[in-house]
Design a protein around this motif. Structure first.
Motif, PDB file in Angstrom:
ATOM      1  N   TYR A 509       0.857  -1.162   0.000  1.00  0.00           N
ATOM      2  CA  TYR A 509       0.000   0.000   0.000  1.00  0.00           C
ATOM      3  C   TYR A 509       0.893   1.210   0.000  1.00  0.00           C
ATOM      4  O   TYR A 509       1.798   1.333   0.823  1.00  0.00           O
ATOM      5  CB  TYR A 509      -0.825  -0.066   1.290  1.00  0.00           C
ATOM      6  CG  TYR A 509      -1.773   1.056   1.531  1.00  0.00           C
ATOM      7  CD1 TYR A 509      -3.014   1.063   0.908  1.00  0.00           C
ATOM      8  CD2 TYR A 509      -1.449   2.075   2.422  1.00  0.00           C
ATOM      9  CE1 TYR A 509      -3.909   2.080   1.169  1.00  0.00           C
ATOM     10  CE2 TYR A 509      -2.341   3.086   2.678  1.00  0.00           C
ATOM     11  CZ  TYR A 509      -3.564   3.093   2.055  1.00  0.00           C
ATOM     12  OH  TYR A 509      -4.453   4.087   2.319  1.00  0.00           O
ATOM     13  N   CYS A 510       0.705   2.102  -0.949  1.00  0.00           N
ATOM     14  CA  CYS A 510       1.537   3.301  -1.003  1.00  0.00           C
ATOM     15  C   CYS A 510       0.927   4.347  -0.097  1.00  0.00           C
ATOM     16  O   CYS A 510      -0.207   4.751  -0.301  1.00  0.00           O
ATOM     17  CB  CYS A 510       1.627   3.816  -2.430  1.00  0.00           C
ATOM     18  SG  CYS A 510       2.405   5.435  -2.529  1.00  0.00           S
ATOM     19  N   PHE A 511       1.701   4.787   0.855  1.00  0.00           N
ATOM     20  CA  PHE A 511       1.132   5.738   1.798  1.00  0.00           C
ATOM     21  C   PHE A 511       1.141   7.162   1.249  1.00  0.00           C
ATOM     22  O   PHE A 511       0.591   8.069   1.836  1.00  0.00           O
ATOM     23  CB  PHE A 511       1.854   5.684   3.153  1.00  0.00           C
ATOM     24  CG  PHE A 511       0.978   6.130   4.273  1.00  0.00           C
ATOM     25  CD1 PHE A 511      -0.193   5.433   4.565  1.00  0.00           C
ATOM     26  CD2 PHE A 511       1.271   7.263   5.020  1.00  0.00           C
ATOM     27  CE1 PHE A 511      -1.030   5.854   5.587  1.00  0.00           C
ATOM     28  CE2 PHE A 511       0.436   7.690   6.037  1.00  0.00           C
ATOM     29  CZ  PHE A 511      -0.720   6.984   6.324  1.00  0.00           C
ATOM     30  N   SER A 512       1.774   7.350   0.078  1.00  0.00           N
ATOM     31  CA  SER A 512       1.718   8.676  -0.526  1.00  0.00           C
ATOM     32  C   SER A 512       0.485   8.843  -1.399  1.00  0.00           C
ATOM     33  O   SER A 512      -0.100   9.905  -1.450  1.00  0.00           O
ATOM     34  CB  SER A 512       2.961   8.930  -1.366  1.00  0.00           C
ATOM     35  OG  SER A 512       4.093   8.894  -0.554  1.00  0.00           O
ATOM     36  N   CYS A 513       0.095   7.778  -2.101  1.00  0.00           N
ATOM     37  CA  CYS A 513      -1.043   7.930  -3.000  1.00  0.00           C
ATOM     38  C   CYS A 513      -2.137   6.908  -2.757  1.00  0.00           C
ATOM     39  O   CYS A 513      -3.210   6.999  -3.341  1.00  0.00           O
ATOM     40  CB  CYS A 513      -0.601   7.861  -4.465  1.00  0.00           C
ATOM     41  SG  CYS A 513      -0.207   6.183  -5.014  1.00  0.00           S
ATOM     42  N   GLY A 514      -1.880   5.926  -1.913  1.00  0.00           N
ATOM     43  CA  GLY A 514      -2.926   4.960  -1.597  1.00  0.00           C
ATOM     44  C   GLY A 514      -3.021   3.824  -2.604  1.00  0.00           C
ATOM     45  O   GLY A 514      -3.921   2.988  -2.512  1.00  0.00           O
ATOM     46  N   ARG A 559       9.701   1.713  -6.443  1.00  0.00           N
ATOM     47  CA  ARG A 559       8.902   2.929  -6.466  1.00  0.00           C
ATOM     48  C   ARG A 559       7.446   2.558  -6.666  1.00  0.00           C
ATOM     49  O   ARG A 559       7.144   1.554  -7.297  1.00  0.00           O
ATOM     50  CB  ARG A 559       9.325   3.831  -7.632  1.00  0.00           C
ATOM     51  CG  ARG A 559      10.617   4.512  -7.358  1.00  0.00           C
ATOM     52  CD  ARG A 559      11.064   5.370  -8.524  1.00  0.00           C
ATOM     53  NE  ARG A 559      12.297   6.032  -8.125  1.00  0.00           N
ATOM     54  CZ  ARG A 559      12.326   7.188  -7.465  1.00  0.00           C
ATOM     55  NH1 ARG A 559      11.201   7.814  -7.175  1.00  0.00           N
ATOM     56  NH2 ARG A 559      13.471   7.714  -7.104  1.00  0.00           N
ATOM     57  N   CYS A 560       6.596   3.410  -6.180  1.00  0.00           N
ATOM     58  CA  CYS A 560       5.171   3.166  -6.371  1.00  0.00           C
ATOM     59  C   CYS A 560       4.859   3.228  -7.866  1.00  0.00           C
ATOM     60  O   CYS A 560       5.196   4.205  -8.522  1.00  0.00           O
ATOM     61  CB  CYS A 560       4.365   4.213  -5.619  1.00  0.00           C
ATOM     62  SG  CYS A 560       2.629   4.186  -6.051  1.00  0.00           S
ATOM     63  N   PRO A 561       4.257   2.195  -8.451  1.00  0.00           N
ATOM     64  CA  PRO A 561       3.974   2.196  -9.885  1.00  0.00           C
ATOM     65  C   PRO A 561       3.014   3.312 -10.270  1.00  0.00           C
ATOM     66  O   PRO A 561       2.932   3.701 -11.430  1.00  0.00           O
ATOM     67  CB  PRO A 561       3.311   0.848 -10.139  1.00  0.00           C
ATOM     68  CG  PRO A 561       3.457   0.069  -8.888  1.00  0.00           C
ATOM     69  CD  PRO A 561       3.763   1.005  -7.776  1.00  0.00           C
ATOM     70  N   SER A 562       2.314   3.852  -9.322  1.00  0.00           N
ATOM     71  CA  SER A 562       1.311   4.844  -9.642  1.00  0.00           C
ATOM     72  C   SER A 562       1.848   6.276  -9.514  1.00  0.00           C
ATOM     73  O   SER A 562       1.700   7.076 -10.427  1.00  0.00           O
ATOM     74  CB  SER A 562       0.102   4.647  -8.741  1.00  0.00           C
ATOM     75  OG  SER A 562      -0.795   5.704  -8.894  1.00  0.00           O
ATOM     76  N   CYS A 563       2.503   6.583  -8.418  1.00  0.00           N
ATOM     77  CA  CYS A 563       2.926   7.967  -8.205  1.00  0.00           C
ATOM     78  C   CYS A 563       4.441   8.116  -8.185  1.00  0.00           C
ATOM     79  O   CYS A 563       4.947   9.208  -7.968  1.00  0.00           O
ATOM     80  CB  CYS A 563       2.337   8.526  -6.913  1.00  0.00           C
ATOM     81  SG  CYS A 563       3.109   7.856  -5.430  1.00  0.00           S
ATOM     82  N   SER A 564       5.151   6.991  -8.386  1.00  0.00           N
ATOM     83  CA  SER A 564       6.615   6.982  -8.397  1.00  0.00           C
ATOM     84  C   SER A 564       7.243   7.395  -7.081  1.00  0.00           C
ATOM     85  O   SER A 564       8.439   7.621  -7.010  1.00  0.00           O
ATOM     86  CB  SER A 564       7.183   7.895  -9.492  1.00  0.00           C
ATOM     87  OG  SER A 564       6.654   7.557 -10.708  1.00  0.00           O
TER      88      SER A 564
END
Ligand code: ADP
Ligand code: ZN
Ligand code: ZN
Length: 818
Positions: A509-514, A559-564
């Motif tokens: 779970y990316c805590f920057s973008c969810g 890195r988060c695949p969504s927000c990097s």
């Protein structure tokens, strides 16, 4: 000796074998179905339950037929219809019949197999002559007056085992198989009353020289009452002036004061319609299943109570199930206020003795209403008129150990046999229940509005991805929630902050973008695995990501695949951190915390809740526990910290659980005069389970949910049987899982009838390691009978070298797959 066999009984014994066993009943013995018997089984004696009687000629036995040692109940403990219902559900739940039946009977109430120790003449002589000293002497002495059970002697003397063996070798005592009394027994008390027909005047004259006895006799009434056993009293009993009797004493009954009883209100038109349908089914003895759908406060409990009155008027009994009694006292209190001592209450907070006493009140037909958590569905009524399942969607109705039944299934099996309706009540019905209702299996009754026309709370959704709502601080509270909290504190009102996290945060779970990673095959959240088990993760790149349904794996992302954002990955956050954050932000606020950690100690949970109710806590921070049933009028704010966390749970029910929880927590706000507000923080403001909770729109949620499950064939379109494997050695556990998966695939090829069954896995369980045991799982997905046929076959084959040191659990229709 010629033994004449009159009948044979088929007995379910509590062993993990999916069959029953036949035993001979010796002449003079009778045992009806539902009675407990002591029988020999595999070199020991065990307590089993008779499930049927049959003629001797029909006996099945490998070798000679063995005999029942002792019949333990003259009257069956389980009424026949209950016995049949439990056996039926056990079959569906893939549970051995003996284990299922044992779960339906209060524990500790059967006589236990034991050994009787008795003094022999040589022992008596030795005792009289004082020949034996030390422990041996003490053991002999304890047997001087009567034979005793070996367990009793062992409990009293630490060195008893050796002592008993020696004394037996010396020929001083004998040891024979027998039974020990049950751990849990009815309690009696002595009561005294003046002997009926006694001429008090003459008796007092006769006692002229015994003033104490005379005074006592004068004080005693004609009605039996407990009294202190003094020498005077015993003398009066001896003389025949006073009768001493044993009377049954009920433990822990009606200790709590009742709510003042309230007049039943005039029903609203919707309530009337609902009640009319239910009453019709009760009177016609129809086993109609009703879904009573209505938001909190719409008057469901009132309908349950009126329907209960109808059943009682017809001379029939009622079972009311509530999810967890400690958290849902209100329904119980209201039933007791309306029905007084006609209500038996069964819950886990009772001692074994209290529970047994409540159970006996039910068994003897002395109390026609039983309210309780899951296991109250086994209340031994012979003539049921109604079953109510309140908050029917609640996961607490499913047992996840031993007999893994769902109370709803037991209810259905009982209702069919008793000819009584079931009322499933909920504001957010289980998707399966709603689906069965849409297909005509349940009849739907709706209470569309709140009775007191109190508005539902306003719900604000905060998009955590929007920088303006996060503010400068990198904490867990958004700007709008901080503001709401400050306002509520300033107004002297209370708040609840809810963190939807269950001691399990290893999903990715990316805590920057969810953003959360999902399996391409199952659409289920992937779970992070460190190289070895689930220990603290310092370098998230070291392990792998896995799907716990199908076993798919991929490498972790740096890195988060969504927000990097490089912070994608695990984040440790929980109620403890939230508690700290709130306390430091509002130093003068009184902040309390409620979760499994704080409340594992008995009573701690109640203490915190009580303080919150008394207004001694301003902000209550907690997990799932704060969501249920607390009705605190001064709570005007409910904050949900991370609504989407539950959505990433590796479970096809993640959306359903989230919707139910959000609706339920939101219902905690604004129960009093002040209107309530709810702030939901989320990275996924548009997710249907969150957006629809805002508008309390169950019907639309249901349609969305069904549409999402359909392509994958998730329940309710199919059923799941879950196999869980656990053991100390990782390799052995994995091998067992792989072996069973192979057998499953072979089964599928052999059995053309079940080609629509899918085998998913094997895969590591989401909780890969618990208490040093490694865990794997395997799922079967398919039509109801198809998955069960294969599961039964697999359960039979899950033995032998490939399974050594590995425990295999089977769960049909699991709610938790951790
Ligand atoms: P639910 O079980 O759906 O949450 P309740 O039965 O508890 O709803 O009803 C909510 C409140 O409304 C309770 O205080 C109850 O006493 C009251 N109530 C229920 N039915 C009526 C009615 N017909 N008239 C007036 N008050 C009612
Ligand atoms: Zn991200
Ligand atoms: Zn998958």
């Amino acid at each position: 000796m010629e033994v004449s066999i009159t009948t044979v009984v088929e007995v379910a014994v509590p062993v993990p074998v999916d069959e029953t066993f036949d035993y001979a009943l010796l002449e003079g013995m009778t045992a009806e179905p539902g009675a407990r018997v002591l029988v020999p089984h595999g070199g020991r004696r065990v307590v089993g339950v008779v499930v049927a009687n049959k003629p001797g000629s029909a006996a099945r036995a490998r070798g000679t037929l063995r005999a029942v040692v002792q019949v333990l109940d003259e009257e069956p403990v389980l009424p026949i219809l209950l016995l049949e219902a439990v056996l039926r559900v056990a079959r569906d739940a893939l549970c051995p019949p003996g284990i299922a039946l044992a779960a339906a009977i209060p524990p500790g109430t059967a006589p236990r197999p034991g050994t009787k120790v008795a003094l022999l003449p040589a022992g008596l002589r030795a005792l009289e002559r004082g020949e034996v000293r030390g422990t041996l002497g003490k053991v002999l002495w304890s047997l001087g007056r009567r034979a005793r059970s070996e367990n009793e002697i062992r409990a009293r003397f630490p060195a008893a085992v050796a002592a008993l063996e020696r004394l037996e070798r010396l020929g001083f005592l004998s040891r024979k198989p027998g039974t020990d009394p049950p751990k849990v027994r009815p309690r009696t008390e002595r009561v005294y009353r003046v002997a009926p027909g006694l001429d008090r005047g003459r008796a007092e004259q006769a006692l002229a020289r015994a003033p104490k006895q005379r005074a006592l006799l004068k004080a005693l009434g004609n009605a039996a009452a407990p009294a202190l056993s003094t020498p005077s009293l015993r003398a009066l009993v001896e003389a025949g002036f006073v009768l001493c009797e044993e009377r049954e004493f009920l433990r822990g009954v009606a200790r709590e004061p009742l709510l003042p009883s309230v007049e039943a209100p005039e029903l609203t038109p919707h309530q009337k319609t609902a009640l009319g349908e239910i009453a019709g089914a009760i009177e016609a003895r129809r086993d109609t299943q009703f879904l009573l759908y209505g938001i909190t406060g719409s008057g469901k409990t009132e309908v349950y109570q009126r329907a209960t009155e109808v059943a009682l008027r017809n001379g029939r009994a009622v079972i009311v199930l509530v999810p967890e009694i400690s958290l849902t006292h209100q329904v119980v209190d209201r039933f007791r206020a309306r029905f007084g001592d006609r209500v038996a209450v069964l819950h886990s907070g009772l001692s074994a003795g209290e529970r047994f006493d409540q159970w006996r009140l039910i068994r003897e037909g002395r109390v026609p209403i039983a309210i309780g958590a899951r296991s109250a569905i086994f209340a031994p009524y012979t003539d049921l008129g109604l079953i109510v399942i309140d908050e029917e969607h609640d996961g607490a109705y499913k047992s996840d150990e031993g007999f893994r039944y769902h109370a709803r299934d037991v209810a259905r099996a009982r209702a069919e046999r008793a000819g009584c309706p079931i009322v499933h009540g909920s504001a957010t019905p289980d998707v399966g229940t709603a689906w069965r209702s849409a297909h005509g299996e349940l009849q739907r009754l709706t209470l569309p509005e709140r009775v007191a026309s109190r508005p539902l709370p306003t719900v604000e959704i905060v998009d955590m991805a929007d920088p303006s709502s996060r503010g400068a601080k990198r904490g867990m509270l958004s700007r709008p929630l901080r503001q709401a909290l400050a306002e509520t504190l300033a107004a002297g009102q209370q708040s609840i902050l809810f963190l939807n996290r269950r001691g399990f945060a290893a999903h990715v779970y990316c805590f920057s973008c969810g953003y959360a990673l999902r399996c391409h095959h199952c659409d289920i959240s992937l779970v992070y695995h460190a190289s070895e088990g689930l220990r603290r993760v310092d370098d998230p790149l070291e392990g792998e990501l896995r799907c716990h349904y199908c076993g798919y794996r991929e490498d972790p992302k740096s890195r988060c695949p969504s927000c990097s954002s490089p912070e994608g990955g695990m984040q440790a956050f929980g109620t403890e951190r939230l508690h700290e954050e709130v306390s430091s932000m509002y130093p003068s606020a009184r902040v309390g915390r409620l979760d499994r950690d704080t409340s594992s100690r008995k009573g701690a949970q109640r203490g915190i809740l009580a303080a919150f109710h008394r207004g001694e806590i301003d902000v209550l921070v907690g997990t799932q526990m704060v969501a249920k049933g607390h009705d605190v009028p001064n709570v005007t704010l409910v904050g949900v910290i991370a609504a989407d966390l539950g959505l990433h749970f590796p479970d096809f029910r993640a959306g359903e659980r989230t919707f139910q929880l959000l609706t339920q927590v939101a219902g905690r706000a604004g129960r009093g005069v002040e209107p309530g507000r709810v702030v939901i923080q989320t990275f996924l403001p548009k997710h249907y389970a969150i957006a629809l909770a805002r508008t309390h729109d169950y019907p639309r949620f249901y349609r969305e949910e069904i549409a999402r499950r359909h392509p994958h064939g998730w329940p309710p379109f199919n059923e799941i049987v879950h196999f869980g494997f656990s053991g100390k050695r990782a390799a052995a556990v994995e091998r067992a899982a792989v072996t069973l998966a192979g057998l499953a695939k072979t089964c599928l090829q052999d059995d053309t009838g079940s080609d629509s069954v899918q085998v998913l896995g094997p895969a590591p369980a989401p909780l890969t390691r618990i208490r040093d045991e490694f865990r794997w799982q395997l799922l079967l997905l398919g039509p109801r009978e198809g998955v069960r046929a294969i599961a039964r076959e697999l359960a039979r084959q899950a033995h032998g070298p490939a399974f050594a040191g590995v425990a295999v659990r089977v769960d049909a229709n699991p709610l938790q797959m951790l």
